[in-house]
Design a protein around this motif. Sequence first.
Motif, mmCIF file in Angstrom:
data_model
loop_
_atom_site.group_PDB
_atom_site.id
_atom_site.type_symbol
_atom_site.label_atom_id
_atom_site.label_comp_id
_atom_site.label_asym_id
_atom_site.label_seq_id
_atom_site.Cartn_x
_atom_site.Cartn_y
_atom_site.Cartn_z
ATOM 1 N N GLY A 1 57.119 73.790 68.004
ATOM 2 C CA GLY A 1 55.934 73.080 68.934
ATOM 3 C C GLY A 1 54.664 72.652 68.388
ATOM 4 N N GLU A 2 53.713 72.200 69.298
ATOM 5 C CA GLU A 2 52.353 72.006 68.672
ATOM 6 C C GLU A 2 51.674 73.250 68.281
ATOM 7 O OE1 GLU A 2 49.632 69.991 67.488
ATOM 8 O OE2 GLU A 2 50.748 68.865 69.230
ATOM 9 N N LEU A 3 50.935 73.038 67.202
ATOM 10 C CA LEU A 3 50.293 74.419 66.555
ATOM 11 C C LEU A 3 49.022 74.552 67.300
ATOM 12 C CD1 LEU A 3 49.958 76.566 64.115
ATOM 13 C CD2 LEU A 3 49.113 74.571 62.737
ATOM 14 N N HIS A 4 48.785 75.740 67.543
ATOM 15 C CA HIS A 4 47.428 76.248 68.203
ATOM 16 C C HIS A 4 46.916 77.375 67.489
ATOM 17 C CE1 HIS A 4 48.320 73.817 71.493
ATOM 18 N NE2 HIS A 4 49.564 74.402 71.651
ATOM 19 N N ALA A 5 47.233 77.716 66.381
ATOM 20 C CA ALA A 5 46.543 78.869 65.744
ATOM 21 C C ALA A 5 46.432 78.125 64.063
ATOM 22 C CB ALA A 5 47.511 80.233 65.577
ATOM 23 N N ASP A 6 46.246 79.087 63.317
ATOM 24 C CA ASP A 6 45.954 78.543 61.635
ATOM 25 C C ASP A 6 47.435 78.113 61.037
ATOM 26 O OD1 ASP A 6 43.308 79.031 61.811
ATOM 27 O OD2 ASP A 6 43.474 81.169 61.064
ATOM 28 N N ALA A 7 48.587 78.672 61.467
ATOM 29 C CA ALA A 7 49.707 78.468 60.907
ATOM 30 C C ALA A 7 50.994 79.128 61.652
ATOM 31 C CB ALA A 7 49.950 79.004 59.426
ATOM 32 N N TYR A 8 52.110 78.486 61.485
ATOM 33 C CA TYR A 8 53.242 79.245 62.148
ATOM 34 C C TYR A 8 53.521 80.509 61.393
ATOM 35 C CZ TYR A 8 53.884 74.454 63.994
ATOM 36 O OH TYR A 8 53.824 73.215 64.703
ATOM 37 N N LEU A 9 53.986 81.660 61.920
ATOM 38 C CA LEU A 9 54.783 82.688 61.681
ATOM 39 C C LEU A 9 55.856 82.769 62.160
ATOM 40 C CD1 LEU A 9 51.847 85.568 62.119
ATOM 41 C CD2 LEU A 9 52.208 84.122 60.093
ATOM 42 N N GLU A 10 56.882 83.499 61.417
ATOM 43 C CA GLU A 10 58.275 83.393 61.944
ATOM 44 C C GLU A 10 58.391 83.999 63.327
ATOM 45 O OE1 GLU A 10 58.544 83.089 57.643
ATOM 46 O OE2 GLU A 10 57.459 84.205 58.886
ATOM 47 N N THR A 11 57.308 84.842 63.612
ATOM 48 C CA THR A 11 57.363 85.375 64.953
ATOM 49 C C THR A 11 56.506 84.637 66.173
ATOM 50 O OG1 THR A 11 55.339 86.729 64.210
ATOM 51 C CG2 THR A 11 57.499 87.855 64.001
ATOM 52 N N SER A 12 56.111 83.466 65.749
ATOM 53 C CA SER A 12 55.453 82.767 66.561
ATOM 54 C C SER A 12 56.277 82.310 67.799
ATOM 55 C CB SER A 12 54.861 81.182 65.827
ATOM 56 O OG SER A 12 53.702 81.846 64.951
ATOM 57 N N ALA B 1 54.361 81.057 54.917
ATOM 58 C CA ALA B 1 55.455 80.956 54.171
ATOM 59 C C ALA B 1 55.512 82.452 53.499
ATOM 60 C CB ALA B 1 55.842 80.090 53.378
ATOM 61 N N THR B 2 54.543 83.527 53.781
ATOM 62 C CA THR B 2 54.700 84.483 53.143
ATOM 63 C C THR B 2 55.960 85.617 53.157
ATOM 64 O OG1 THR B 2 52.394 84.907 54.052
ATOM 65 C CG2 THR B 2 53.366 86.966 53.203
ATOM 66 N N LYS B 3 56.723 85.363 54.337
ATOM 67 C CA LYS B 3 57.764 86.125 54.062
ATOM 68 C C LYS B 3 58.848 85.452 53.006
ATOM 69 C CE LYS B 3 61.507 87.461 57.661
ATOM 70 N NZ LYS B 3 61.932 87.329 58.902
ATOM 71 N N LEU B 4 59.081 84.253 53.027
ATOM 72 C CA LEU B 4 60.000 83.617 51.979
ATOM 73 C C LEU B 4 59.372 83.887 50.415
ATOM 74 C CD1 LEU B 4 62.238 81.738 51.316
ATOM 75 C CD2 LEU B 4 60.678 79.805 51.319
ATOM 76 N N GLY B 5 57.845 83.999 50.243
ATOM 77 C CA GLY B 5 57.480 84.674 49.069
ATOM 78 C C GLY B 5 57.779 86.137 48.691
ATOM 79 N N GLY B 6 58.183 86.748 49.914
ATOM 80 C CA GLY B 6 58.460 88.223 49.632
ATOM 81 C C GLY B 6 59.977 88.324 49.077
ATOM 82 N N LEU B 7 60.716 87.116 48.869
ATOM 83 C CA LEU B 7 61.998 87.078 48.175
ATOM 84 C C LEU B 7 61.793 86.657 46.661
ATOM 85 C CD1 LEU B 7 64.260 85.395 50.931
ATOM 86 C CD2 LEU B 7 63.856 87.997 50.344
ATOM 87 N N GLY B 8 60.553 86.335 46.359
ATOM 88 C CA GLY B 8 60.347 86.106 45.017
ATOM 89 C C GLY B 8 60.133 84.385 44.957
ATOM 90 N N PHE B 9 60.202 83.823 46.088
ATOM 91 C CA PHE B 9 60.440 82.331 45.877
ATOM 92 C C PHE B 9 58.989 81.775 45.843
ATOM 93 C CE2 PHE B 9 60.075 78.035 47.836
ATOM 94 C CZ PHE B 9 61.032 77.535 47.146
ATOM 95 N N ARG B 10 59.040 80.820 44.836
ATOM 96 C CA ARG B 10 57.445 80.051 44.926
ATOM 97 C C ARG B 10 57.867 78.717 44.710
ATOM 98 N NH1 ARG B 10 56.449 84.271 45.958
ATOM 99 N NH2 ARG B 10 54.930 86.055 45.262
ATOM 100 N N VAL B 11 57.039 77.668 45.153
ATOM 101 C CA VAL B 11 57.309 76.221 44.909
ATOM 102 C C VAL B 11 56.913 76.117 43.572
ATOM 103 C CG1 VAL B 11 56.020 73.996 45.643
ATOM 104 C CG2 VAL B 11 56.545 75.662 47.412
ATOM 105 N N THR B 12 57.659 75.191 42.905
ATOM 106 C CA THR B 12 57.645 74.870 41.650
ATOM 107 C C THR B 12 56.970 73.625 41.160
ATOM 108 O OG1 THR B 12 59.743 74.228 41.380
ATOM 109 C CG2 THR B 12 59.062 76.617 40.995
ATOM 110 N N VAL B 13 57.140 72.493 42.249
ATOM 111 C CA VAL B 13 57.016 71.220 42.140
ATOM 112 C C VAL B 13 55.586 70.878 42.935
ATOM 113 C CG1 VAL B 13 57.450 68.861 42.419
ATOM 114 C CG2 VAL B 13 59.237 70.492 41.357
ATOM 115 N N SER B 14 54.506 70.503 42.286
ATOM 116 C CA SER B 14 53.137 70.148 43.138
ATOM 117 C C SER B 14 53.450 69.122 43.912
ATOM 118 C CB SER B 14 52.125 70.228 42.016
ATOM 119 O OG SER B 14 52.177 68.681 41.472
ATOM 120 N N MET B 15 52.507 68.814 45.183
ATOM 121 C CA MET B 15 52.770 67.499 45.706
ATOM 122 C C MET B 15 52.449 66.372 44.634
ATOM 123 S SD MET B 15 52.865 66.901 48.985
ATOM 124 C CE MET B 15 52.850 65.169 50.141
ATOM 125 N N LYS B 16 51.221 66.462 43.815
ATOM 126 C CA LYS B 16 51.036 65.155 43.165
ATOM 127 C C LYS B 16 52.439 64.803 42.168
ATOM 128 C CE LYS B 16 47.976 63.278 39.824
ATOM 129 N NZ LYS B 16 47.576 62.223 40.623
#
Length: 336
Positions: free
Chosen positions: A126-137, A304-319
């Motif tokens: 739903g609507e974001l009321h903090a800095d970011a959604y956590l999986e526990t939000s 996305a800290t939790k996904l990063g804990g599996l070693g995942f990193r975005v490889t394609v920049s927005m641009k």
Amino acid sequence: MERSSARSTVLVTGGCGFVGGHLVRSLARHGHRVVVVDRLPWRDGHAESVCLDVTDPEGCREVMREVDPKVVFHLAASSTIDSAFADPHGSLMCNVTGTMNLLEAARRHCTNLHRFVLASTDKVYGELHADAYLETSPLAARGVYDVGKLAADTVTRLYGDELGLPVATLRLCNVFGPGDRHTGSRIVPRTLSRLFAPDGPLPPVVYEGSMEHGRDYVYVSDAVRALRTVAFHPRALGEVFNMAPAAHRTTLDLVEDLIEEARRECEKPDPDRARAIVKNGYVVVAADTGAALPRALTRQHCDATKLGGLGFRVTVSMKDGLRRTVRAFSGSSGRT
């Protein structure tokens, strides 16, 4: 992790869709036997095709018995906010009942299931009321599409927590890239369909109330890699993950980025179109206040800290992702 599971049988529901198609081709390249379950036939090679509506419980049971997949990627869904709003019953049947049918069929008929992966969405928050959604939000979905995905998300976790099915959930943000045919509803293909209109560029349309709406965006190949990570990483079992975005953009910023990338793409081969794209700019349109419209969230952003804990990193920049998408769209539009 995935290399040790090569040549295993994977089943992809919704494999003929935008993200699903990219996932199917990626899995085939990694050596898996891929079975596509979709209401449409898969025609691109490299995979087997089963035509099935996931709201058919007996059909779901039959396909699970016959295929007996090691991994299920569940992407079949009413895929846009607009289509869900136009047909709430059909959307909820697909997103909720379809998910229940597949989970139950997998529980009863898969003999060696390693993972059932649900492609969920950040709209479950739903609507974001903090800095970011956590999986526990807190989960506070409110629209037809959002609530249907939330129900599927919750039922999937129920089957994992209470019924012992090996599940994992990835809550995707806005995915963009080549091959997205939703030119009537999704901002990237809708904008590009106007910039590369066959008879000359048209100004993209921005709705007045949505100009400052903020969303996370990720290029489709990274979304596919994240789905594979969640499917095959041992520490993903039973867990929920937010998708890692390439960038956060307002609607207006994204449209301006697309205009600039389209100008660059056209500058040498079609300078007249490039000049027209810049001259046209974009058009701001007031929403029809007399029409029934889905309510849009103002801001969404995932941690996305939790996904990063599996070693995942975005490889394609927005641009780079926008550049690839513009190039693919301009080539498929028939422009010479």
